[in-house]
Every structure is written in C-alpha cells, then in structure tokens.
Design an enzyme around this catalytic site. Structure first.
Site, PDB file in Angstrom:
ATOM      1  N   LYS A  37       0.828  -1.212   0.000  1.00  0.00           N
ATOM      2  CA  LYS A  37       0.000   0.000   0.000  1.00  0.00           C
ATOM      3  C   LYS A  37       0.868   1.272   0.000  1.00  0.00           C
ATOM      4  CE  LYS A  37      -3.995  -2.227   2.176  1.00  0.00           C
ATOM      5  NZ  LYS A  37      -5.043  -2.098   3.241  1.00  0.00           N
TER       6      LYS A  37
ATOM      7  N   TYR B 243     -12.393  -1.552  -3.993  1.00  0.00           N
ATOM      8  CA  TYR B 243     -12.939  -1.724  -2.637  1.00  0.00           C
ATOM      9  C   TYR B 243     -14.459  -1.585  -2.592  1.00  0.00           C
ATOM     10  CZ  TYR B 243      -8.329  -1.915  -0.432  1.00  0.00           C
ATOM     11  OH  TYR B 243      -7.081  -2.306  -0.028  1.00  0.00           O
TER      12      TYR B 243
ATOM     13  N   PHE C 149     -15.422   3.669   6.766  1.00  0.00           N
ATOM     14  CA  PHE C 149     -14.049   4.023   6.378  1.00  0.00           C
ATOM     15  C   PHE C 149     -13.833   4.040   4.869  1.00  0.00           C
ATOM     16  CE2 PHE C 149     -14.074  -0.596   7.377  1.00  0.00           C
ATOM     17  CZ  PHE C 149     -13.655  -1.119   6.159  1.00  0.00           C
TER      18      PHE C 149
ATOM     19  N   ARG D  89      -2.728 -14.527   4.610  1.00  0.00           N
ATOM     20  CA  ARG D  89      -3.340 -13.746   5.701  1.00  0.00           C
ATOM     21  C   ARG D  89      -2.624 -14.034   7.027  1.00  0.00           C
ATOM     22  NH1 ARG D  89      -7.796 -10.483   4.109  1.00  0.00           N
ATOM     23  NH2 ARG D  89      -8.037 -10.066   6.321  1.00  0.00           N
TER      24      ARG D  89
ATOM     25  N   THR E  91      -5.879  -7.064  10.544  1.00  0.00           N
ATOM     26  CA  THR E  91      -6.078  -5.780   9.853  1.00  0.00           C
ATOM     27  C   THR E  91      -5.432  -4.629  10.623  1.00  0.00           C
ATOM     28  OG1 THR E  91      -8.185  -6.618   9.014  1.00  0.00           O
ATOM     29  CG2 THR E  91      -7.833  -4.230   8.899  1.00  0.00           C
TER      30      THR E  91
ATOM     31  N   ARG F  77       2.176  -6.820   8.830  1.00  0.00           N
ATOM     32  CA  ARG F  77       1.482  -5.628   9.358  1.00  0.00           C
ATOM     33  C   ARG F  77       2.032  -5.227  10.719  1.00  0.00           C
ATOM     34  NH1 ARG F  77      -4.607  -7.221   7.238  1.00  0.00           N
ATOM     35  NH2 ARG F  77      -4.599  -5.916   5.361  1.00  0.00           N
TER      36      ARG F  77
ATOM     37  N   ASN G  77      -2.034   0.027   6.761  1.00  0.00           N
ATOM     38  CA  ASN G  77      -1.558  -1.248   7.318  1.00  0.00           C
ATOM     39  C   ASN G  77      -0.660  -2.024   6.348  1.00  0.00           C
ATOM     40  OD1 ASN G  77      -3.530  -1.998   5.560  1.00  0.00           O
ATOM     41  ND2 ASN G  77      -4.825  -3.043   7.050  1.00  0.00           N
TER      42      ASN G  77
ATOM     43  N   HIS H 259      -2.238  -5.419   1.378  1.00  0.00           N
ATOM     44  CA  HIS H 259      -3.547  -6.054   1.158  1.00  0.00           C
ATOM     45  C   HIS H 259      -3.328  -7.548   0.941  1.00  0.00           C
ATOM     46  CE1 HIS H 259      -7.516  -6.934  -0.540  1.00  0.00           C
ATOM     47  NE2 HIS H 259      -6.886  -7.608  -1.490  1.00  0.00           N
TER      48      HIS H 259
ATOM     49  N   GLU I 244      -9.566 -10.278  -8.049  1.00  0.00           N
ATOM     50  CA  GLU I 244      -8.584  -9.216  -7.814  1.00  0.00           C
ATOM     51  C   GLU I 244      -7.356  -9.380  -8.713  1.00  0.00           C
ATOM     52  OE1 GLU I 244      -9.884  -8.585  -3.134  1.00  0.00           O
ATOM     53  OE2 GLU I 244      -7.860  -9.313  -3.591  1.00  0.00           O
TER      54      GLU I 244
HETATM   55  P1  ADP Z   1      -8.302  -6.619   5.435  1.00  0.00           P
HETATM   56  O1  ADP Z   1      -7.426  -5.731   4.562  1.00  0.00           O
HETATM   57  O2  ADP Z   1      -7.563  -7.142   6.630  1.00  0.00           O
HETATM   58  O3  ADP Z   1      -8.982  -7.715   4.641  1.00  0.00           O
HETATM   59  P2  ADP Z   1     -10.860  -5.245   5.431  1.00  0.00           P
HETATM   60  O4  ADP Z   1     -11.138  -5.968   4.151  1.00  0.00           O
HETATM   61  O5  ADP Z   1     -11.863  -5.339   6.538  1.00  0.00           O
HETATM   62  O6  ADP Z   1      -9.440  -5.688   6.039  1.00  0.00           O
HETATM   63  O7  ADP Z   1     -10.658  -3.700   5.135  1.00  0.00           O
HETATM   64  C1  ADP Z   1      -9.992  -3.276   3.960  1.00  0.00           C
HETATM   65  C2  ADP Z   1      -9.035  -2.167   4.322  1.00  0.00           C
HETATM   66  O8  ADP Z   1      -9.778  -1.058   4.825  1.00  0.00           O
HETATM   67  C3  ADP Z   1      -8.051  -2.490   5.466  1.00  0.00           C
HETATM   68  O9  ADP Z   1      -6.929  -3.216   5.033  1.00  0.00           O
HETATM   69  C4  ADP Z   1      -7.694  -1.112   5.948  1.00  0.00           C
HETATM   70  O10 ADP Z   1      -6.749  -0.468   5.081  1.00  0.00           O
HETATM   71  C5  ADP Z   1      -9.029  -0.393   5.847  1.00  0.00           C
HETATM   72  N1  ADP Z   1      -9.803  -0.470   7.096  1.00  0.00           N
HETATM   73  C6  ADP Z   1     -10.433  -1.566   7.613  1.00  0.00           C
HETATM   74  N2  ADP Z   1     -11.045  -1.287   8.761  1.00  0.00           N
HETATM   75  C7  ADP Z   1     -10.811   0.029   9.006  1.00  0.00           C
HETATM   76  C8  ADP Z   1     -11.177   0.933  10.051  1.00  0.00           C
HETATM   77  N3  ADP Z   1     -11.915   0.535  11.089  1.00  0.00           N
HETATM   78  N4  ADP Z   1     -10.756   2.211   9.953  1.00  0.00           N
HETATM   79  C9  ADP Z   1     -10.018   2.637   8.909  1.00  0.00           C
HETATM   80  N5  ADP Z   1      -9.628   1.838   7.882  1.00  0.00           N
HETATM   81  C10 ADP Z   1     -10.019   0.557   7.934  1.00  0.00           C
HETATM   82 MG    MG Z   2     -10.351  -7.559   3.116  1.00  0.00          MG
END
Ligand code: ADP
Ligand code: MG
Length: 139
Positions: free
Chosen positions: A11, A51, A59, A87, A93, A104, A114, A117, A128
């Site tokens: 990222k 997304y 968010f 993962r 996350t 992470r 973080n 992805h 994707e």
């Molecule tokens: P992951 O990337 O672990 O699969 P998600 O798919 O739930 O997590 O979310 C996608 C992305 O959105 C996260 O990697 C992070 O960059 C962002 N994100 C997720 N939850 C939050 C939150 N509570 N506040 C801000 N950004 C968030």
């Molecule tokens: Mg995700």
C-alpha cells in the site's frame, strides 16, 4: 479444494516508507512465488472499484483517498492454500493487534495504513488478480 493464488498490494504508506524490498523479501522467504507484479498509481475511480464491497462501511471514503494517494505494488502470489497462508503472514487488519513478526506488525502504521492487502477468499483472489493483470502478464 483450496486455491493456490492470492493478490497482494503493497500500500502507499509502505511504499512511501521504503519498505517495498523488505516486504517482498518477507513474502518470498515465506514460501510464496511471485507470478506477476507491477508498480502503479491507482486513480480514485480504480480504488473505488477495487474496494466496492466496502462501499457502505464508514471508512470507505478515507480508504479510497488513501489507496489513490501514491504508488502501490500489486502482485499475484502462489503457494498452496495461498489465501489463508498469506493472511497468516500479514497478520490482523489492525497492526496493533497483528501477531509479532507479521508484515502488518512490522510495517503497518495504523488500521488504515496497514502496509499490505491480502485477498480474503479464493473467489476474490481470482477477481482481484484479473483486476490488475491480463493472462499475458502472469506466469
Ligand atoms: P483486510 O485488509 O484485513 O482484509 P478489510 O477488508 O476489513 O481488512 O478492510 C480493507 C481495508 O480497509 C483495510 O486493510 C484497511 O486499510 C481499511 N480499514 C479496515 N477497517 C478500518 C477501520 N476501522 N478504519 C479505517 N480503515 C479501515
Ligand atoms: Mg479484506
């Protein structure tokens, strides 16, 4: 049957911090093969599309801004049971909750910024991977 590919992005935060090499090393050391890779700068529209599943989450707007704020590296990774294995390698996350030694945990700055992805299912890994790469851009 578990699939053998997943899609990752390094990222904008991790790219800006100069972690690209360390993260790729971590991925390859973790037993993943890189089947495709490129550096690109997502447009706002492309980040929205990527997304879209999160469009109703609070968010979403900030996430789209962040993901289009600078270059990323997108890559298709191969390993047995790739989605779950990756993962595990990247951790939770929220970097503050990510297990010690995960990507992470080591390189993430916040729950939004973080570092990486990782796809969440075999089905989404295929979608994707096709979002970023055509068949001639993958080995
Ligand atoms: P992951 O990337 O672990 O699969 P998600 O798919 O739930 O997590 O979310 C996608 C992305 O959105 C996260 O990697 C992070 O960059 C962002 N994100 C997720 N939850 C939050 C939150 N509570 N506040 C801000 N950004 C968030
Ligand atoms: Mg995700």
């Amino acid at each position: 049957m578990q699939g053998n590919i997943t899609l990752t992005m390094i990222k904008p935060d991790a790219m800006r911090s100069g972690y690209i090499g360390k993260i790729l090393d971590h991925i390859v050391s973790g037993g993943f093969s890189i089947r495709a890779a490129k550096v690109l700068h997502l447009t706002h529209y492309q980040a929205e599309k990527f997304y879209l599943v999160h469009k109703d989450r609070p968010f979403y707007r900030d996430l789209v801004e962040f993901m289009s704020s600078g270059p990323i590296l997108a890559a298709v990774l191969e390993k047995e049971n790739a989605v779950d294995a990756f993962r595990q390698l990247i951790g939770s996350t929220d970097p503050a909750k990510a297990e010690t030694g995960t990507i992470r945990n080591l390189y993430g700055a916040s729950i939004q910024e973080n570092a990486v992805h990782g796809s969440d299912s075999d089905e989404n890994a295929l979608i994707e991977a096709a979002f970023f790469f055509n068949q001639f851009e993958r080995v």
